[in-house]
Design an enzyme around this catalytic site. Sequence first.
Site, mmCIF file in Angstrom:
data_model
loop_
_atom_site.group_PDB
_atom_site.id
_atom_site.type_symbol
_atom_site.label_atom_id
_atom_site.label_comp_id
_atom_site.label_asym_id
_atom_site.label_seq_id
_atom_site.Cartn_x
_atom_site.Cartn_y
_atom_site.Cartn_z
ATOM 1 N N TYR A 103 0.292 -1.662 0.088
ATOM 2 C CA TYR A 103 0.194 0.412 0.355
ATOM 3 C C TYR A 103 0.516 1.249 -0.036
ATOM 4 O O TYR A 103 0.976 1.948 -0.543
ATOM 5 C CB TYR A 103 -0.840 -0.268 0.839
ATOM 6 C CG TYR A 103 -2.025 -0.647 1.060
ATOM 7 C CD1 TYR A 103 -2.822 -1.014 0.166
ATOM 8 C CD2 TYR A 103 -2.141 -1.651 1.860
ATOM 9 C CE1 TYR A 103 -3.868 -1.829 0.194
ATOM 10 C CE2 TYR A 103 -2.377 -2.966 2.318
ATOM 11 C CZ TYR A 103 -3.634 -3.086 1.072
ATOM 12 O OH TYR A 103 -4.822 -3.978 0.977
ATOM 13 N N PRO A 116 -10.761 -0.802 -2.448
ATOM 14 C CA PRO A 116 -11.976 -1.439 -2.299
ATOM 15 C C PRO A 116 -13.666 -0.598 -1.656
ATOM 16 O O PRO A 116 -13.295 -0.301 -1.073
ATOM 17 C CB PRO A 116 -11.633 -2.975 -1.637
ATOM 18 C CG PRO A 116 -11.188 -2.761 -0.303
ATOM 19 C CD PRO A 116 -10.598 -1.344 -0.623
ATOM 20 N N HIS A 342 -7.676 0.655 2.183
ATOM 21 C CA HIS A 342 -7.702 -0.619 2.440
ATOM 22 C C HIS A 342 -6.378 -0.564 3.404
ATOM 23 O O HIS A 342 -6.489 -1.640 4.089
ATOM 24 C CB HIS A 342 -6.821 -1.274 0.660
ATOM 25 C CG HIS A 342 -7.954 -2.368 1.301
ATOM 26 N ND1 HIS A 342 -7.727 -3.661 2.165
ATOM 27 C CD2 HIS A 342 -7.979 -3.006 0.084
ATOM 28 C CE1 HIS A 342 -8.038 -4.876 1.715
ATOM 29 N NE2 HIS A 342 -8.441 -4.634 0.282
ATOM 30 N N SER A 445 -6.347 -15.272 3.410
ATOM 31 C CA SER A 445 -6.030 -14.512 5.523
ATOM 32 C C SER A 445 -5.205 -15.396 6.103
ATOM 33 O O SER A 445 -4.723 -16.492 6.552
ATOM 34 C CB SER A 445 -7.600 -14.733 6.299
ATOM 35 O OG SER A 445 -6.974 -14.010 7.363
ATOM 36 N N SER A 544 -10.021 -12.149 -4.756
ATOM 37 C CA SER A 544 -10.439 -12.459 -3.557
ATOM 38 C C SER A 544 -11.801 -13.166 -3.491
ATOM 39 O O SER A 544 -13.079 -12.116 -3.948
ATOM 40 C CB SER A 544 -10.434 -11.040 -3.078
ATOM 41 O OG SER A 544 -10.278 -10.592 -1.675
HETATM 42 N N1 COA Z 1 -16.152 -30.626 0.348
HETATM 43 C C1 COA Z 1 -17.439 -30.113 1.140
HETATM 44 N N2 COA Z 1 -17.213 -28.651 1.641
HETATM 45 C C2 COA Z 1 -15.850 -28.008 1.715
HETATM 46 C C3 COA Z 1 -15.469 -29.308 1.300
HETATM 47 C C4 COA Z 1 -15.235 -30.675 0.806
HETATM 48 N N3 COA Z 1 -14.227 -31.083 -0.161
HETATM 49 N N4 COA Z 1 -14.005 -28.005 1.163
HETATM 50 C C5 COA Z 1 -14.359 -26.859 1.829
HETATM 51 N N5 COA Z 1 -16.051 -27.366 1.999
HETATM 52 C C6 COA Z 1 -16.517 -26.612 2.651
HETATM 53 C C7 COA Z 1 -15.845 -25.733 3.772
HETATM 54 O O1 COA Z 1 -16.207 -26.426 5.232
HETATM 55 C C8 COA Z 1 -17.130 -24.753 4.086
HETATM 56 O O2 COA Z 1 -18.049 -24.887 5.024
HETATM 57 P P1 COA Z 1 -18.906 -23.351 5.554
HETATM 58 O O3 COA Z 1 -19.856 -22.931 4.015
HETATM 59 O O4 COA Z 1 -19.862 -24.608 5.852
HETATM 60 O O5 COA Z 1 -17.739 -22.643 6.373
HETATM 61 C C9 COA Z 1 -16.776 -24.043 2.649
HETATM 62 O O6 COA Z 1 -16.591 -24.248 1.940
HETATM 63 C C10 COA Z 1 -16.332 -23.085 2.299
HETATM 64 O O7 COA Z 1 -14.350 -23.596 2.033
HETATM 65 P P2 COA Z 1 -13.757 -23.065 1.502
HETATM 66 O O8 COA Z 1 -14.866 -22.766 -0.288
HETATM 67 O O9 COA Z 1 -13.099 -24.420 0.898
HETATM 68 O O10 COA Z 1 -12.943 -21.876 0.927
HETATM 69 P P3 COA Z 1 -12.895 -20.884 2.786
HETATM 70 O O11 COA Z 1 -13.683 -20.649 3.717
HETATM 71 O O12 COA Z 1 -11.803 -21.745 3.520
HETATM 72 O O13 COA Z 1 -12.256 -19.818 2.359
HETATM 73 C C11 COA Z 1 -10.277 -19.056 1.350
HETATM 74 C C12 COA Z 1 -10.937 -20.103 1.103
HETATM 75 C C13 COA Z 1 -8.727 -18.668 1.105
HETATM 76 C C14 COA Z 1 -11.132 -17.693 1.107
HETATM 77 C C15 COA Z 1 -10.050 -18.162 3.205
HETATM 78 O O14 COA Z 1 -9.720 -18.823 3.539
HETATM 79 C C16 COA Z 1 -9.534 -16.546 3.391
HETATM 80 O O15 COA Z 1 -8.261 -16.540 3.207
HETATM 81 N N6 COA Z 1 -10.210 -15.906 3.141
HETATM 82 C C17 COA Z 1 -9.874 -13.826 3.129
HETATM 83 C C18 COA Z 1 -10.196 -13.393 1.969
HETATM 84 C C19 COA Z 1 -9.516 -12.121 2.113
HETATM 85 O O16 COA Z 1 -8.857 -11.483 2.418
HETATM 86 N N7 COA Z 1 -10.548 -11.696 1.230
HETATM 87 C C20 COA Z 1 -10.785 -9.886 1.668
HETATM 88 C C21 COA Z 1 -9.330 -8.970 1.130
HETATM 89 S S1 COA Z 1 -9.841 -8.093 0.901
#
Ligand code: COA
Length: 637
Positions: A103, A116, A342, A445, A544
Site C-alpha cells: 500500500y 475496495p 485498504h 488470510s 478475492s
Molecule cells: N467438501 C465439502 N465441503 C467443503 C470442502 C469439501 N472438500 N472443502 C471446503 N468445504 C466447505 C467448508 O467446510 C466451508 O463450509 P461453510 O460454508 O459451512 O463454512 C465452505 O465449503 C467454504 O470453504 P472453502 O470454499 O474451502 O473456502 P474457505 O471458506 O476456507 O475460504 C479462503 C478460503 C482462502 C478464501 C479463506 O481462507 C481466506 O483466506 N479468506 C480471506 C480472504 C480475504 O482476505 N478477503 C478479503 C480481501 S480484502
Amino acid sequence: MIADKFTEEAERSRALGIALAFISFGSLAGLPKLPVPPLQQTLDMYLKCMSHLIPEEQFKKTKPIVEKFGAPGGMGEFLQKKLLERSEHKANWVYDYWLEDMYLSNRLALPVNSSPVMVFPKQNFRSQSDTLRFAAHLISGVLEYKSLIDGRALPVDYARGQLAGTPLCMDQYNKVFTSYRLPGPKIDTLVAQKSTVMPEPEHIIVACKNQFFVLDVVINFRRLNEKDLYTQLERIRKMADIEEERLPPIGLLTSDGRTQWAEARSVLIKDSTNRDSLDMIERCLCLVCLDEPSGTELTDTNRALLMLHGGGTDKNGGNRWYDKPMQFVIGADGCCGVVCEHSPFEGIVLVRGSPSKLVRAASMSELPAPRRLRWKCSPDIQAVLNVNSHRLVKNLDMNVNKFTGYGKEFIKKQKMSPDAYIQVALQFTFYRCHGRLVPTYESASVRRFQEGRVDNIRSSTPEALAFVKAMANSSKITDAEKMELLWTAIKAQTNYTILAITGMAIDNHLLGLREIAKELKLEKPELFSDTTYATSIHFILSTSQVPTTEEMFCCYGPVVPNGYGACYNPQTDHIIFCVSSFRESAETSSDLFVKTLEGCLKEMQDLCIKGNTEAKPTDSTEKMDGNTKVMKNGSKS
Ligand code: COA
C-alpha cells in the site's frame, strides 16, 4: 442489531444489518507468531509456480539464478538467518515490509486502484428526510459499533472454512476509526491515533455538495441519539445548499496520485485555515458522504462504478476524502455503500451485531451548529483542481454478475472446496479468453497469527493449466480424464490454500528476503532483478473471496493496467462475481470475461454431473434442466 427503531426507513436499513466491521481487535495474547517458511521450500515453490507461466528460455535462465541464491552458504541462507532473527523480536516479521510494499509505497490514486468498496442494496428514498433518517441511523450504528470496539466487547473471530475453528487476530479492528493514510512524496504514512485516557470530543465529517462539515457526535461526554443526529444532518444539508458559501471541491485532491496529492497538501498546509480543516478531517472517526443523485440507472454494475469513483467531477467524485479508512456513501437516489482505504484492514465482514448495552443520551435541548470546513485555495491548488481529469471514470470497465446456475452447495456436494473450484473456474476463463495463464493473486488470510494480514495463493498452478488445456483444446480427451484433471487441479489449489493460511506461502517470504537485503544495504540479489520475478508479481488476475451474509457485495479495480480484478461472493445457490478491468487495455474486457466465466462454470458443472464419482450421494433425484438442478422436493440446489 445496531440500533433501536427510529423510523420506518431506519427499520429498513436496520434490516439490512448495515453495520460494518473490519477485521480484528486488540492483540490476542496466545496467538502464534507468523512462521518464516523454510528457504528451500519457498524457492522450489517459486520455480514450480513460474515454470509454466514464462517462456522455456527464460525459465532456463531463472533456474540457475534461484539455485545460486539458495546454495549452501549463499545469499539466501544469510538473508533467511536475518529474517529469522527479525521474527524473534517482532510480533510479525513481515507486517511492516508488507504494508509498505502493498500500500504505502504505491503511488497510484486510491480510488479504483486501491480502495475496495461495499455496495449496499439500492434504497428507495422518497424524500430528503428519508435520506437523512437513513444517514442518522447509519451513524448511530457506527457509533454503537465503535463503542463495542473501544470497550473491547467484540467477540473474537474464529476461522471458518478450511482449518476452521482457530481464533483469529483482532488487531485490525482498532484501526477502523482511528487511522489516516497521510500522503507522502515517496511513501505514505499510516497514522494511528493513540487512544487517550480522557477521549477528545469525537466527530465525523459529513461531505455534501463537495463541502465538508464537522458533526460532533459526542457533546459533553454524551453520544448524540438518532434524532439529534438527524437534526444536525438537516442543518448541514441546509448549509450545503447555500450556493454563495460554497468552496472549491478540495476532496478531489485526495483522488489524485499519491505524490501529486502530497505535493498539493504541502502547499495547502502553508495556510493556517487549511491546516485546521485538514486536522479536523484527519482526526475524524469516519466520513458520511451525502451524494447528489447520479442521474444513472442504478444497476448493480453502475452502483459498483459509482461507489468506486463517485462518477467523476460532475457527479460525486469531489464529495469524498479517500485517505480516511471509512467513507459511508448515502446517495439521494438510493445508491449507498462504503468506500474503504485498504491499508489499515481488509476483509469486510458484516456484523450481525449484538444489541448494545450502552446508554444513549436523551435528546439535547441545544445542539451546537455543525461547522463548515474552510479552505484557502492558492492559484496552484486551483490549477490542480481544474485539471483533475475523468480518466479514472472513463477507464474503468466493470461487470457485476449474479451467476444463478448454482452456488457453493452444488460444489460442496462434489466434495470439493467451493473456493478452490471457483479459482479453477477463473483460471479456465482466463485461459479461454487469452489462451494462456498468468500470475494470479488470491488473498489468503493469515489472521491465525499475531498481526496477520494476508498472503497470496498463486492459483495459476501447473495442475490448473493441465485441466484448462484439456477442457479448452482437446476433444480427444475423455470426460473421465478431464474429471481426473479437475480433481488434481482442485487438490493443488486446496493444498496451496492450506499452505497460505498456515503462513507457508511464498510471496510474503520472498518479499521479506528482498526487503531485508535492502535494509542491510546489500546489493539486490539477482533473483529479484530477474525478469521472472517482475513477471511473478505483475498480477494480471487479482482475485478475492468476500462472502457476505446480506444482499450486498464487495468490489475493487484491477491492480495492473492490463489486468482484471475479480471479487466473488459465493452463496448457497448463486455466486456474485464483480469483474473489473481497464478500457485503455486492448487485451481485457470485463463483459467478455464474465460471459466466458458463465460458460466455463456450466461446463465444469456438466463434467461433475457426468463423471464425479466422489459426489455426495443425495436422496434427491437430480435432473439437469438447463442451468438448474431440480430436486425431488422441487427446490433448486
Ligand atoms: N467438501 C465439502 N465441503 C467443503 C470442502 C469439501 N472438500 N472443502 C471446503 N468445504 C466447505 C467448508 O467446510 C466451508 O463450509 P461453510 O460454508 O459451512 O463454512 C465452505 O465449503 C467454504 O470453504 P472453502 O470454499 O474451502 O473456502 P474457505 O471458506 O476456507 O475460504 C479462503 C478460503 C482462502 C478464501 C479463506 O481462507 C481466506 O483466506 N479468506 C480471506 C480472504 C480475504 O482476505 N478477503 C478479503 C480481501 S480484502
